[in-house]
Design a protein around this motif. Structure first.
Motif, PDB file in Angstrom:
ATOM      1  N   ASN A  19       0.527  -1.106  -0.026  1.00 18.44           N
ATOM      2  CA  ASN A  19       0.173  -0.142   0.509  1.00 18.44           C
ATOM      3  C   ASN A  19       0.953   1.504  -0.615  1.00 18.44           C
ATOM      4  OD1 ASN A  19      -2.547  -1.825   0.278  1.00 18.44           O
ATOM      5  ND2 ASN A  19      -2.188  -1.621   2.227  1.00 18.44           N
ATOM      6  N   HIS A  79       0.408   0.265   4.409  1.00 20.17           N
ATOM      7  CA  HIS A  79       0.161   1.312   5.112  1.00 20.17           C
ATOM      8  C   HIS A  79       0.486   2.762   6.545  1.00 20.17           C
ATOM      9  CE1 HIS A  79      -0.419   4.940   2.217  1.00 20.17           C
ATOM     10  NE2 HIS A  79      -1.393   5.728   2.610  1.00 20.17           N
ATOM     11  N   ARG A 144       0.188  -2.677  -4.719  1.00 23.91           N
ATOM     12  CA  ARG A 144      -0.993  -1.851  -4.944  1.00 23.91           C
ATOM     13  C   ARG A 144      -2.252  -1.638  -6.012  1.00 23.91           C
ATOM     14  NH1 ARG A 144      -2.648   4.135  -3.221  1.00 23.91           N
ATOM     15  NH2 ARG A 144      -3.712   3.890  -4.407  1.00 23.91           N
ATOM     16  N   TRP A 146      -2.684   0.852  -8.840  1.00 19.85           N
ATOM     17  CA  TRP A 146      -3.056   2.035  -9.050  1.00 19.85           C
ATOM     18  C   TRP A 146      -3.706   2.571 -10.801  1.00 19.85           C
ATOM     19  CZ3 TRP A 146       0.182   5.697  -6.727  1.00 19.85           C
ATOM     20  CH2 TRP A 146       1.137   4.671  -5.438  1.00 19.85           C
ATOM     21  N   SER A 147      -3.927   3.431 -10.757  1.00 18.63           N
ATOM     22  CA  SER A 147      -4.448   4.539 -11.722  1.00 18.63           C
ATOM     23  C   SER A 147      -3.869   5.531 -12.220  1.00 18.63           C
ATOM     24  CB  SER A 147      -6.076   4.382 -11.889  1.00 18.63           C
ATOM     25  OG  SER A 147      -6.135   5.775 -10.651  1.00 18.63           O
ATOM     26  N   HIS A 149      -5.484   8.082 -11.422  1.00 14.31           N
ATOM     27  CA  HIS A 149      -6.072   9.306 -10.706  1.00 14.31           C
ATOM     28  C   HIS A 149      -5.323   9.301  -9.472  1.00 14.31           C
ATOM     29  CE1 HIS A 149     -10.104   9.169 -12.630  1.00 14.31           C
ATOM     30  NE2 HIS A 149      -9.916   8.228 -12.690  1.00 14.31           N
ATOM     31  N   ASP A 150      -4.594   8.327  -9.075  1.00 14.04           N
ATOM     32  CA  ASP A 150      -3.513   8.511  -7.725  1.00 14.04           C
ATOM     33  C   ASP A 150      -2.229   8.932  -7.935  1.00 14.04           C
ATOM     34  OD1 ASP A 150      -4.903   5.905  -6.392  1.00 14.04           O
ATOM     35  OD2 ASP A 150      -3.820   4.888  -8.130  1.00 14.04           O
ATOM     36  N   THR A 170       2.559  11.091  -5.992  1.00 11.96           N
ATOM     37  CA  THR A 170       1.698  10.338  -5.344  1.00 11.96           C
ATOM     38  C   THR A 170       0.348  11.300  -4.571  1.00 11.96           C
ATOM     39  OG1 THR A 170       2.807   9.357  -4.085  1.00 11.96           O
ATOM     40  CG2 THR A 170       2.825   8.008  -5.563  1.00 11.96           C
ATOM     41  N   LYS A 171      -0.401  10.998  -4.535  1.00 10.60           N
ATOM     42  CA  LYS A 171      -1.653  11.850  -3.583  1.00 10.60           C
ATOM     43  C   LYS A 171      -1.535  11.162  -1.953  1.00 10.60           C
ATOM     44  CE  LYS A 171      -4.824  12.745  -7.106  1.00 10.60           C
ATOM     45  NZ  LYS A 171      -5.966  12.784  -7.700  1.00 10.60           N
ATOM     46  N   ASP A 172      -1.150  10.019  -2.221  1.00  5.26           N
ATOM     47  CA  ASP A 172      -1.303   9.159  -1.124  1.00  5.26           C
ATOM     48  C   ASP A 172      -0.401   8.172  -0.100  1.00  5.26           C
ATOM     49  OD1 ASP A 172      -1.697   8.670   2.434  1.00  5.26           O
ATOM     50  OD2 ASP A 172      -3.590   7.427   1.351  1.00  5.26           O
TER      51      ASP A 172
END
Length: 416
Positions: A19, A79, A144, A146-147, A149-150, A170-172
């Motif tokens: 994650n 994560h 994890r 991925w797309s 949108h990440d 990366t957002k998170d």
């Protein structure tokens, strides 16, 4: 306040499997070149990409090989879980995770959407199955899912043969990567489906501070996306073009790192087969990174016949159509050393491709008068017609010219 050193150690321990995303490697597709390259010419200095980074962007913050196996070699924790105190690759006392400040990744130009409308087509059948590449279903080290949108999209970093490369975050959590796009239909048109799959399969399993990291990959209807380590100081070839050639000190340090990385690759039965300045990048600390595995091959038997790579760097056995093994990379290292110091490859004939072939086959090696005896010794011992007589990479690491210019405190595990 948490110290810079503590934070960078924390970042180094993070893993993008499971994650957890982290920074990623940058590589570019390669094609065979049958013509000689011109001498390096002065070019405007490249944008200082490293100014866009902070300490949080470096996936390999060390400039020397760690004494213990890197934590990047072993998927670790989920994560929300912190690394255990038994992890020997990080200090026993680990800093708590802290909020990371915003990093300027540049302005996104909308290129992915615009280009996708005009470029590429859906592929079907066996080709579609071959190119449905997703690291979340990898057998060895699944990540994890991925797309697009990440990611927060940033500025364009450049264009490759099959698509664009963008700086992303990366957002998170928030880590800087280079996101490379490959159009499936163009891969099929060029008949390199197997080569692309092989390149990805090889690179995703490599863990070395002088090899750019591939952290993950995913696809949509038209494209494949590679999550690559962001090389903060850009392309080495641009630096070579800017300066014309490098000093002995700088050249020796790059060759030192290259030899160590090649020992690692050959230990994994990977032959690179396309070593040259265009395929090398520089990390945020100025460390060299091998960034292209388009012609690489996993060859446990170590015997190959394919003519590949770039003319100026081809060894005699390839020029003459003979079998080759990992020692083609020894030869390329000798050519690279010469080009770093002199500014052009040793067998280049700008007027005739056939003359270049002839000079390679005869090992027609000539040195300018200003090249030191130590350098001539190293290059001459690598550029041997007989592959078995080429200087072993472990002896490159102990060569007086390399040792004299190695930074104090750097220890090469490969020398043990």
């Amino acid at each position: 306040m948490t110290s810079v050193g503590a934070v960078t150690r924390q970042i180094a321990a993070l893993e993008i499997t499971g994650n957890k995303p982290t920074t990623s490697s940058s590589s570019s597709s390669k094609t065979t070149s049958a013509s000689s390259r011109s001498l390096h010419t002065k070019q405007p200095s490249q944008n200082n990409v490293s100014k866009l980074l902070t300490k949080f962007a470096a996936p390999n913050p060390y400039t020397t090989k760690p004494a213990q196996p890197s934590s990047l070699r072993n998927p670790t924790y989920g994560h929300s879980k912190q690394p255990s105190t038994s992890d020997t690759t990080t200090p026993a006392t680990k800093p708590a995770r802290t909020a990371q400040p915003s990093v300027d990744i540049g302005r996104y130009d909308g290129g992915l959407e615009e280009e996708n409308e005009k470029r590429g087509e859906r592929v079907y059948g066996e080709a579609a199955e071959q190119l449905a590449l997703d690291s979340s279903v990898s057998r060895k080290c699944p990540t994890r899912e991925w797309s697009l949108h990440d990611f927060d999209m940033g500025r364009p970093l450049g264009k490759g043969k099959f698509g664009r490369v963008y700086m992303v975050r990366t957002k998170d959590p928030k880590y800087i990567l280079a996101l490379k796009t490959l159009y499936k239909s163009e891969i099929v048109q060029n008949r390199v489906e197997k080569q692309i799959r092989r390149e990805i399969e090889i690179q995703q399993n490599l863990r070395h501070p002088n090899v750019l990291r591939l952290y993950g990959y995913f696809h949509d209807e038209k494209r494949i996306f590679l999550m690559l380590e962001f090389a903060g100081k850009g392309e080495l070839y641009k630096q070579l073009s800017k300066h014309g050639c490098f000093s002995e000190r700088r050249s020796a340090r790059y060759i030192d790192q290259m030899a160590d990385a090649l020992i690692y690759l050959h230990g994994k039965h990977v032959i690179h087969r396309d070593i040259k300045p265009e395929n090398l990048l520089l990390g945020i600390n100025g460390e060299l990174k091998i960034g292209d595995f388009g012609w690489s091959v996993h060859a446990p038997g170590n015997r190959r016949m394919t003519l590949c790579g770039t003319l100026d760097y081809l060894p005699p056995e390839m020029v003459e159509g003979k079998e080759h093994n990992e020692k083609v990379d020894y030869w390329a290292l000798g050519v690279l050393t010469y080009e770093f110091l002199i500014g052009n490859p040793p067998f280049e004939d700008r007027n005739s491709v056939s003359n270049t072939y002839r000079r390679i086959a005869k090992v027609d090696l000539r040195f300018p008068s200003n090249v030191s005896a130590e350098v001539q010794d190293l290059i001459s011992r690598l550029l041997q017609y007989d592959p078995q007589r080429r200087l072993p990479l472990t002896e490159v690491l102990t060569h007086p010219w390399i040792v004299r210019h190695r930074p104090q405190g750097v220890v090469r595990e490969s020398m043990a």
